[in-house]
Scaffold this motif. Sequence first.
Motif, mmCIF file in Angstrom:
data_model
loop_
_atom_site.group_PDB
_atom_site.id
_atom_site.type_symbol
_atom_site.label_atom_id
_atom_site.label_comp_id
_atom_site.label_asym_id
_atom_site.label_seq_id
_atom_site.Cartn_x
_atom_site.Cartn_y
_atom_site.Cartn_z
ATOM 1 N N LYS A 23 0.856 -1.187 0.000
ATOM 2 C CA LYS A 23 0.000 0.000 0.000
ATOM 3 C C LYS A 23 0.894 1.241 0.000
ATOM 4 C CE LYS A 23 -0.270 -0.701 4.932
ATOM 5 N NZ LYS A 23 -1.015 -1.121 6.071
ATOM 6 N N CYS A 24 0.281 2.406 -0.110
ATOM 7 C CA CYS A 24 1.071 3.637 -0.158
ATOM 8 C C CYS A 24 1.939 3.773 1.090
ATOM 9 C CB CYS A 24 0.154 4.854 -0.291
ATOM 10 S SG CYS A 24 -0.775 4.855 -1.840
ATOM 11 N N ALA A 25 1.357 3.413 2.246
ATOM 12 C CA ALA A 25 2.117 3.574 3.483
ATOM 13 C C ALA A 25 3.369 2.708 3.487
ATOM 14 C CB ALA A 25 1.233 3.247 4.687
ATOM 15 N N SER A 26 3.321 1.543 2.810
ATOM 16 C CA SER A 26 4.550 0.736 2.816
ATOM 17 C C SER A 26 5.625 1.366 1.951
ATOM 18 C CB SER A 26 4.284 -0.728 2.452
ATOM 19 O OG SER A 26 3.225 -0.887 1.564
ATOM 20 N N VAL A 27 5.228 2.073 0.905
ATOM 21 C CA VAL A 27 6.219 2.805 0.111
ATOM 22 C C VAL A 27 6.827 3.925 0.962
ATOM 23 C CG1 VAL A 27 6.587 4.268 -1.906
ATOM 24 C CG2 VAL A 27 5.036 2.300 -2.055
ATOM 25 N N LEU A 47 2.544 14.019 -0.339
ATOM 26 C CA LEU A 47 1.656 13.083 -1.030
ATOM 27 C C LEU A 47 0.700 13.853 -1.930
ATOM 28 C CD1 LEU A 47 0.593 10.849 2.018
ATOM 29 C CD2 LEU A 47 2.505 10.478 0.459
ATOM 30 N N GLU A 48 0.271 13.168 -2.981
ATOM 31 C CA GLU A 48 -0.868 13.682 -3.745
ATOM 32 C C GLU A 48 -1.934 12.606 -3.722
ATOM 33 O OE1 GLU A 48 0.074 15.164 -7.662
ATOM 34 O OE2 GLU A 48 1.526 16.604 -6.815
ATOM 35 N N ASP A 49 -3.146 12.991 -3.420
ATOM 36 C CA ASP A 49 -4.273 12.053 -3.293
ATOM 37 C C ASP A 49 -3.929 10.874 -2.378
ATOM 38 O OD1 ASP A 49 -5.380 13.785 -5.030
ATOM 39 O OD2 ASP A 49 -5.493 12.398 -6.729
ATOM 40 N N GLY A 50 -3.413 11.183 -1.228
ATOM 41 C CA GLY A 50 -3.104 10.147 -0.235
ATOM 42 C C GLY A 50 -1.986 9.226 -0.661
ATOM 43 N N GLY A 51 -1.243 9.612 -1.703
ATOM 44 C CA GLY A 51 -0.141 8.779 -2.165
ATOM 45 C C GLY A 51 -0.501 8.012 -3.438
ATOM 46 N N LEU A 52 -1.791 7.988 -3.748
ATOM 47 C CA LEU A 52 -2.225 7.236 -4.933
ATOM 48 C C LEU A 52 -1.641 7.852 -6.202
ATOM 49 C CD1 LEU A 52 -5.982 6.673 -3.974
ATOM 50 C CD2 LEU A 52 -4.150 4.973 -3.942
ATOM 51 N N ASN A 151 1.647 -1.392 -13.544
ATOM 52 C CA ASN A 151 1.851 -2.591 -14.356
ATOM 53 C C ASN A 151 1.415 -3.875 -13.640
ATOM 54 O OD1 ASN A 151 3.806 -2.438 -12.458
ATOM 55 N ND2 ASN A 151 5.547 -2.774 -13.833
ATOM 56 N N THR A 152 0.785 -3.734 -12.484
ATOM 57 C CA THR A 152 0.260 -4.906 -11.777
ATOM 58 C C THR A 152 -1.181 -4.613 -11.357
ATOM 59 O OG1 THR A 152 1.263 -4.025 -9.777
ATOM 60 C CG2 THR A 152 2.430 -5.830 -10.829
ATOM 61 N N PRO A 153 -2.111 -4.722 -12.310
ATOM 62 C CA PRO A 153 -3.505 -4.342 -12.052
ATOM 63 C C PRO A 153 -4.108 -5.092 -10.854
ATOM 64 C CG PRO A 153 -3.203 -5.055 -14.343
ATOM 65 C CD PRO A 153 -1.904 -5.250 -13.670
ATOM 66 N N ALA A 154 -3.660 -6.308 -10.646
ATOM 67 C CA ALA A 154 -4.208 -7.088 -9.531
ATOM 68 C C ALA A 154 -3.965 -6.368 -8.211
ATOM 69 C CB ALA A 154 -3.584 -8.469 -9.499
ATOM 70 N N ARG A 155 -2.761 -5.817 -8.069
ATOM 71 C CA ARG A 155 -2.455 -5.139 -6.816
ATOM 72 C C ARG A 155 -3.026 -3.733 -6.755
ATOM 73 N NH1 ARG A 155 3.422 -5.762 -4.635
ATOM 74 N NH2 ARG A 155 4.189 -6.552 -6.615
ATOM 75 N N LEU A 156 -3.118 -3.143 -7.919
ATOM 76 C CA LEU A 156 -3.718 -1.817 -7.986
ATOM 77 C C LEU A 156 -5.125 -1.847 -7.385
ATOM 78 C CD1 LEU A 156 -3.312 1.073 -9.053
ATOM 79 C CD2 LEU A 156 -4.267 0.344 -11.233
ATOM 80 N N LYS A 157 -5.792 -2.950 -7.661
ATOM 81 C CA LYS A 157 -7.156 -3.144 -7.181
ATOM 82 C C LYS A 157 -7.225 -3.108 -5.646
ATOM 83 C CE LYS A 157 -9.116 -7.097 -7.887
ATOM 84 N NZ LYS A 157 -9.169 -8.360 -8.632
ATOM 85 N N TYR A 158 -6.122 -3.540 -5.020
ATOM 86 C CA TYR A 158 -6.146 -3.638 -3.561
ATOM 87 C C TYR A 158 -5.842 -2.332 -2.841
ATOM 88 C CZ TYR A 158 -6.969 -8.580 -3.641
ATOM 89 O OH TYR A 158 -7.562 -9.801 -3.820
ATOM 90 N N LEU A 159 -5.425 -1.338 -3.615
ATOM 91 C CA LEU A 159 -5.222 -0.043 -2.966
ATOM 92 C C LEU A 159 -6.574 0.466 -2.490
ATOM 93 C CD1 LEU A 159 -2.634 1.821 -5.206
ATOM 94 C CD2 LEU A 159 -2.324 0.963 -2.884
ATOM 95 N N LYS A 160 -6.556 1.057 -1.301
ATOM 96 C CA LYS A 160 -7.820 1.492 -0.712
ATOM 97 C C LYS A 160 -8.157 2.912 -1.191
ATOM 98 C CE LYS A 160 -8.438 -2.159 1.936
ATOM 99 N NZ LYS A 160 -7.207 -2.619 2.459
ATOM 100 N N SER A 161 -9.176 3.469 -0.605
ATOM 101 C CA SER A 161 -9.563 4.827 -0.964
ATOM 102 C C SER A 161 -8.460 5.803 -0.572
ATOM 103 C CB SER A 161 -10.838 5.197 -0.219
ATOM 104 O OG SER A 161 -10.542 5.304 1.162
ATOM 105 N N GLU A 162 -8.534 6.985 -1.151
ATOM 106 C CA GLU A 162 -7.557 8.020 -0.827
ATOM 107 C C GLU A 162 -7.497 8.241 0.677
ATOM 108 O OE1 GLU A 162 -8.151 11.753 -2.853
ATOM 109 O OE2 GLU A 162 -6.984 12.829 -1.341
ATOM 110 N N ALA A 163 -8.669 8.317 1.312
ATOM 111 C CA ALA A 163 -8.709 8.603 2.751
ATOM 112 C C ALA A 163 -8.008 7.516 3.562
ATOM 113 C CB ALA A 163 -10.159 8.745 3.215
ATOM 114 N N THR A 164 -8.245 6.266 3.192
ATOM 115 C CA THR A 164 -7.628 5.166 3.940
ATOM 116 C C THR A 164 -6.122 5.142 3.744
ATOM 117 O OG1 THR A 164 -9.645 3.910 3.579
ATOM 118 C CG2 THR A 164 -7.734 2.680 4.365
#
Length: 585
Positions: A23-27, A47-52, A151-164
Amino acid sequence: MSKIKIMSENLANKIAAGEVVEKCASVVKELVENAIDAKANNIKVNLEDGGLRKIEIIDNGIGMDKEDAVLAFARHATSKIYKDDDLFFIETLGFRGEALASIASVSEVNLETCSKDIGTHVHIKGGKIDLVEPADARIGTSICVTNLFYNTPARLKYLKSEATELNNCIQFIEKLALSRPDIAFALSNNDKVIVKTSGKNNLLKTIHEIYGLTVSSNMLSINKTSDDFEISGYIGLPGLLKKNRNHFNTIVNGRVVRNNDINRAINDAYYTYKHEGFYPIVVINIETDPTLVDVNIHPTKQDIKLSKIDELCKLLYETIKDTLYKNLLIPDAIIDDDNNNDDNDSNLVNNVNVNYIKANINNNEDENIVQTAMDFSSNDKEENIIKNEEFKGLKLYPIGQVHGTYIIAENEDGMFILDQHAAHERINYEMIKKKFQEDKPTYIDMLIPFSIELTASDFVTFMENKQVLEDLGFKIEEFGINTIVIKSHPTWLTKNFENDNLKTIVDLVILNHKKFNKDRFLDKLAKMVSCKMSIKANEHLSKEQMEQLLNDLVKCDNPYNCCHGRPSIMKFTNYELEKMFKRVI
Ligand code: ZN
Ligand code: ZN
């Protein structure tokens, strides 16, 4: 000379595998830890948009030369560990060389860094370096991650909302800032600064910067050393409760950690000072020999295993408990109209602001244990210190009863409201605990012995553990198949105590047989019994009974809470009454 070496394959395999970036926080975590390892003392996270959309980390650390800047993206490149043995003496935060490579393989990264006045810019996308060029000289390193998981849509899907995602980043930076008061952190999202610490190496100041004044001015400092551990930091007064344990900030050898045993020890120490299900704010530093710590059980490195954990938990438990005990608290129930609520206080449990009156139990060399934010801020909130000695001599006069549940009392200083059940329960609880200390318990033979039939397994369990009750003055015998008979009980078991309740006590023994801990059991027993023995709500009291209750309560060691942590007494000072009715401004 290059500071970065390639880890041996063997070593790489020894490190628990697992995804570092999820997730963004791990980066943010990996990059900020790299900055700390580069000795930065000023770290900005933009960050921009919570890191997204964008995660940018700017530090003032030592920076890299061109060779290192390129090598940094190679898998298992690390400047921090060279050989197997080093794994067991990890002193830097980010020892997993793969972090930067992992991040770069699933995003687009721009790195600008500088060493000896020669700047380097590296651009890498999907793990492929496509640009290395000279750049302007600067101090430290700036690294910008965009298009995470493109380049990894599967993981992209697991990113949460901007707020989270943003929330996770905030929590991470706040905890890290508390672990490193010597580093100035700033976290912003879409150009709005959210977290900012000054890095003045003053933990209380950092607490102030993170949690606001209400919290920082209600912290108690702790400090204790044993053979293997040194603990220090601040613990919140029980009025500052939160609804989860996120604010148990524990730091072992400079690393923010999560450990259930440690959390339990902290929570247990607040036992009876708070409601169950609510948790205090604490920031505790634990220093110990690094060989006692195994940080390598989880790739995110927050979970740790500690040798001698029992010793540590005992030390923590006792230190916190002693500190709270020495700073007993009566909530001062004034509604705070000039509550300039610092942002973070919104989920504090008490919307009625709690100004604590500190009552020191010892009379007392330990006065400086109560070190609050007053030390650095010119906060002139007046502090009302009543010595416990004085409280014990306090005379309260009953005025009457409200709804058969609350008692109103007064003295020259103000008005008091008591919850009659909570107050009586506290009195009984302390009475029973004192009885537990007696060597020779006094007991009463029962006119009609009481027999209880148990299931076969409960019977075995109970018989194995019944000594604990016998030591208290119960006389218990076997009576036919799976049945016990109680022939006598301690004298303190009095009012409202019928046979049903004896059954409850037997059940308590059976329920607690796993990992049986005598102190804990006795405490639970005292709580249960004192609750059952106490005046209930909707019970009419005579003036004499009220007087008795007030007299007994002020003599308690902790008159302020029932044994479950509910308040038993609130005070309205004369000044507060006058203020409420605008007699004074
Ligand atoms: Zn109760
Ligand atoms: Zn209670």
